[in-house]
Design a protein around this motif. Structure first.
Motif, PDB file in Angstrom:
ATOM      1  N   SER A  63       0.859  -1.194  -0.198  1.00  0.00           N
ATOM      2  CA  SER A  63      -0.131  -0.024  -0.106  1.00  0.00           C
ATOM      3  C   SER A  63       0.909   1.332  -0.091  1.00  0.00           C
ATOM      4  O   SER A  63       0.443   2.234   0.841  1.00  0.00           O
TER       5      SER A  63
ATOM      6  N   LEU B 196      -6.960   5.926   8.718  1.00  0.00           N
ATOM      7  CA  LEU B 196      -5.750   6.088   8.239  1.00  0.00           C
ATOM      8  C   LEU B 196      -4.652   7.106   8.851  1.00  0.00           C
ATOM      9  O   LEU B 196      -3.513   6.592   8.862  1.00  0.00           O
TER      10      LEU B 196
ATOM     11  N   GLU C 163     -10.721   8.322   7.135  1.00  0.00           N
ATOM     12  CA  GLU C 163      -9.410   9.228   7.288  1.00  0.00           C
ATOM     13  C   GLU C 163      -8.932   8.789   8.555  1.00  0.00           C
ATOM     14  O   GLU C 163      -7.813   9.001   8.863  1.00  0.00           O
TER      15      GLU C 163
ATOM     16  N   ARG D 268      -3.076   9.490   0.163  1.00  0.00           N
ATOM     17  CA  ARG D 268      -3.719   8.172   0.240  1.00  0.00           C
ATOM     18  C   ARG D 268      -5.388   8.519   0.567  1.00  0.00           C
ATOM     19  O   ARG D 268      -6.182   7.798   0.122  1.00  0.00           O
ATOM     20  N   VAL D 269      -5.504   9.677   1.304  1.00  0.00           N
ATOM     21  CA  VAL D 269      -7.050   9.943   1.496  1.00  0.00           C
ATOM     22  C   VAL D 269      -7.654  10.304  -0.144  1.00  0.00           C
ATOM     23  O   VAL D 269      -8.802   9.735  -0.224  1.00  0.00           O
TER      24      VAL D 269
ATOM     25  N   THR E 108      -3.447   5.064  11.582  1.00  0.00           N
ATOM     26  CA  THR E 108      -2.243   3.956  11.374  1.00  0.00           C
ATOM     27  C   THR E 108      -1.115   4.634  10.727  1.00  0.00           C
ATOM     28  O   THR E 108       0.076   4.095  11.144  1.00  0.00           O
TER      29      THR E 108
ATOM     30  N   ALA F 153     -11.415   1.916   4.675  1.00  0.00           N
ATOM     31  CA  ALA F 153     -10.683   2.527   5.649  1.00  0.00           C
ATOM     32  C   ALA F 153     -10.995   4.079   5.772  1.00  0.00           C
ATOM     33  O   ALA F 153     -11.101   4.688   4.408  1.00  0.00           O
TER      34      ALA F 153
ATOM     35  N   LEU G 126      -0.162  10.825   3.526  1.00  0.00           N
ATOM     36  CA  LEU G 126      -1.398  10.682   4.183  1.00  0.00           C
ATOM     37  C   LEU G 126      -2.510  11.309   3.163  1.00  0.00           C
ATOM     38  O   LEU G 126      -3.678  10.879   3.038  1.00  0.00           O
TER      39      LEU G 126
END
Lengths: 349, 360
Positions: B75, B195, B192, B218-219, B198, B190, B215
């Protein structure tokens, strides 16, 4: 909802979410706690409204309103119901005593008066990183007001005006789920108005709190204190051995502080913990001090094996057999009550 | 502690869920991104996004040195090497790719197992005309690198394993649980906050602007339709790592190997199924791979190359200078660990850097 009674009811759960989190979770429900005569209005029912708001990352706020409508007259179930019941006595709740006058009964002997009740609990709570999954530090706190009225047959009503505060600070100080320092404090109001020899309700008010323990077995357990004997261990099936079983402090109110320090010598596999806790009545009379230690092995997910030991010093508890237990003098327990407990916990699903 | 608590309470985490979807083609990369479509019998049509310092026009100090190839983890993407690529490109040719399923590469209906990724690497290197490389693999990329080294011993001049997967042994039941949990929709679910937790509490130990950017991406990527393919790739990648373990074959690795772990890695060992200390797992790998060197970097976590870029880059350069150039000419001390010597030196350097940074 587990009340340890014959509670049955219905609840609706819901949530409002976005792509970041659940913004709001709520529950609305109604439950019959005690159902005596099927066709009679002699039941105890509970209505609940709970809301949990998550306004921002790591923050959560809660608001709760519960209403208990008790028409049992104190006669529900096998042990009676409500603050006059044997349930209160067994669970360390505030056992209040209301007697009919001997003249009114015509027998020359005072008997227990019937008591109905409307009890309300309003509480708010706030937490920041309460599960320690957003950082090593976590905080939470709760404030509760217990209001209501007791309706005593042929006697004046008694107003209930109690409160409770609880706060906790947690710090995961090094690696491992168990490596945590936790400091917690709890304070609840009591009623000492009858300590001169009368009853706590002689003045028409009861300023302690009434908990669910008066309406079901272990309905109101304080679960995060980490003690074995001073407060009921939530992992033990038999919780009747605690010095303080109910956060009302048997009607005297409670001032309690607990401190526990945990360390995982093998992160997430082996946890050691030391605990110290102290409890006193709201007026400052010492109830007891516990020191304890625990060793817990986590060999598999959701599987724990543990060995715990604790000793309590200076333990004094309410004499629940007294005429007015909520105001009777505290009775001293054996000098050093101690316990060693081995536990095996395996969560299956 | 009180100051840290107050600081944390006052800090307001940025929100990204209102931002528009991000196309994989727009992901930030440390160097200009190239693209190729591999054309082999089993991989025809798979598009690979990559960066190559030579194609970017960067002149290294040693243009003839064996190229470095960076393989990211689960990922992730090439961007997770941001503190390595520019820095090391000054030394020698560096390349990094987005593994298919991630970053700007395509998302075919593929197995996404380490052996399959090994085929992808082979095809990509063939097409670039690279016969022999030093592979740097992080986490899942470490297991991919190990798999590649087992299959193509002659093409690996050196292995650098950054917090690699593959050193832990999982039971059949544990593997089944993980596969069940990481179903093909899981990454799509998942949100926000999860995430952020994590990224900041599990994957990275040091939170900086780079973490915040990764991040945010990713969002935003999660809102793009292409992310469904990534979610499938994550699920199959995890199943693939479990189905094609390398732990029993580590003794067959012949390439000079450097293993780098952060001492405070919160993903390895698996906190649920394995528990214990990272160093225990790291030593399993070091002891199993003949002549492997181990560096444990204090304070760093799973994203060791990001948490302690100076320490990681120093370790990598040391390894390249002392091991790869002399490949096998100088025998490595069997079962040695560098954590008592080099690791401490790195630690001291990093401590000094942190001290300096804090005083500014």
């Amino acid at each position: 909802m587990i009340w340890g009674s014959e509670a049955a009811g219905v609840a609706a759960y819901g949530r409002i979410e976005n792509s970041a989190r659940d913004l709001l979770r709520y529950r609305l429900g109604g439950f019959t706690l005690i159902e005596d005569g099927v066709a009679l209005a002699d039941d105890a029912t509970l209505w609940v409204a709970d809301a949990e708001l998550r306004p921002a990352y790591a923050w959560d706020l809660g608001a709760h309103a519960w209403w208990l409508h008790d028409n049992t007259g104190g006669n529900g179930g096998s042990f009676g119901s409500g603050p006059t019941s044997q349930l209160s006595q067994l669970q360390g709740g505030p056992r209040l005593v209301f007697l009919n006058s001997s003249a009114s009964t015509g027998t020359g002997t005072a008997t227990a008066a019937e008591v109905d009740a409307d009890l309300l609990w309003f509480s708010v709570d706030a937490g920041w990183n309460r599960d320690l999954d957003r950082g090593p530090l976590g905080l939470r706190g709760m404030a509760l007001a217990n209001l209501g009225r007791l309706y005593v047959t042929d006697q004046p009503d008694v107003d209930v005006r109690g409160w409770l505060l609880n706060g906790e600070l947690r710090w995961r100080w090094t690696r491992g789920r168990g490596s945590e320092l936790a400091l917690q404090g709890l304070a609840s109001s009591g009623d000492s108005s009858g300590s001169g020899g009368g009853s706590a309700t002689d003045d028409g008010r009861y300023t302690g709190i009434v908990t669910g323990n008066s309406y079901g077995i272990v309905g109101a357990v304080w679960a995060t204190h980490n003690t074995l004997l001073l407060f009921p261990d939530p992992d033990a099936i038999n919780r009747q051995v605690a010095v303080v079983s109910d956060v009302s402090g048997a009607g005297r109110g409670l001032l309690a502080a607990t401190l526990s320090l945990g360390f995982d010598p093998i992160p997430n596999r082996l946890t050691t913990r030391l605990t110290a806790a102290q409890a006193a009545t709201a007026s400052g009379q010492a109830i007891g001090t516990e020191t304890g230690a625990a060793l817990t092995w986590h060999p598999l997910p959701l599987f724990d094996v543990g060995l715990h030991g604790a000793v309590v010093t200076g333990a004094r508890v309410a004499d629940m057999t007294a005429t007015s237990p909520a105001t009777a003098p505290l009775t001293t327990l054996p000098a050093y009550p101690w316990a060693v407990l081995a536990h095996l916990q395996w969560v299956l699903f | 502690m009180i100051a840290a608590l107050l600081s944390s309470l006052m800090a307001c985490a940025p929100r990204y869920n209102h931002l528009p979807a991000l196309s994989p083609a727009d992901i930030t990369a440390p160097l200009p991104t190239q693209s190729m479509v591999v054309d082999t019998a089993s991989l025809a049509g798979v598009r690979i996004a990559y960066i190559d310092s030579r194609q970017a026009g960067i002149q290294p100090r040693d243009p003839d040195a064996t190229p470095l190839v960076f393989v990211h983890g689960l990922s992730s993407s090439m961007g997770f090497w941001e503190y390595q690529l520019n820095h090391l490109a000054a030394e020698r040719r560096v390349l990094a790719l987005d593994l298919p399923g991630y970053g700007a590469s395509s998302r075919p209906d593929a197995p996404y197992t380490p052996p399959w990724y090994s085929e992808v690497l082979t095809a990509w290197l063939d097409q670039l005309g690279l016969d022999r490389v030093v592979i740097v693999g992080h986490s899942m990329g470490g297991q991919v690198a190990l798999t590649f080294a087992l299959r193509h011993e002659d093409r690996v001049a050196g292995l650098v394993l950054a917090a690699p997967a593959g050193f832990e042994r999982f039971s059949t039941g544990e593997a089944a649980w993980m596969k069940n949990y990481w179903h093909e929709e899981r990454a799509l679910e998942a949100r926000e906050d999860e995430l952020r937790a994590t990224f900041t509490q599990v994957v990275f130990n040091h939170h900086d602007e780079g973490v915040e950017r990764l991040l945010r991406e990713r969002v935003q990527l999660g809102r793009d339709p292409s992310f469904r393919g990534t979610s499938v790739a994550v699920s199959r990648s995890i199943a693939g790592m479990l189905d094609y373990p390398v732990i029993d074959r580590l003794g067959e690795i012949r390439a000079p190997t450097l293993i780098v772990f952060g001492k405070d890695d919160r993903m390895i060992p698996n906190p649920v199924f394995t528990g214990g200390r990272t160093e225990t797992i790291a030593k399993i790998g070091r002891d199993a791979i003949d002549g492997a060197q181990l560096v444990m970097l204090p304070g760093a976590g799973h994203m060791v190359q990001h948490d302690d870029p100076e320490g990681f880059n120093q370790a990598l350069l040391w390894f390249l200078a002392g091991q790869v150039h002399t490949a096998r000419q100088r025998p490595a001390p069997t079962g040695s660990t560098l954590s008592d010597t080099f690791g401490d030196a790195v630690s001291a350097a990093v401590s000094a850097a942190v001290r300096d940074g804090a005083s500014q």
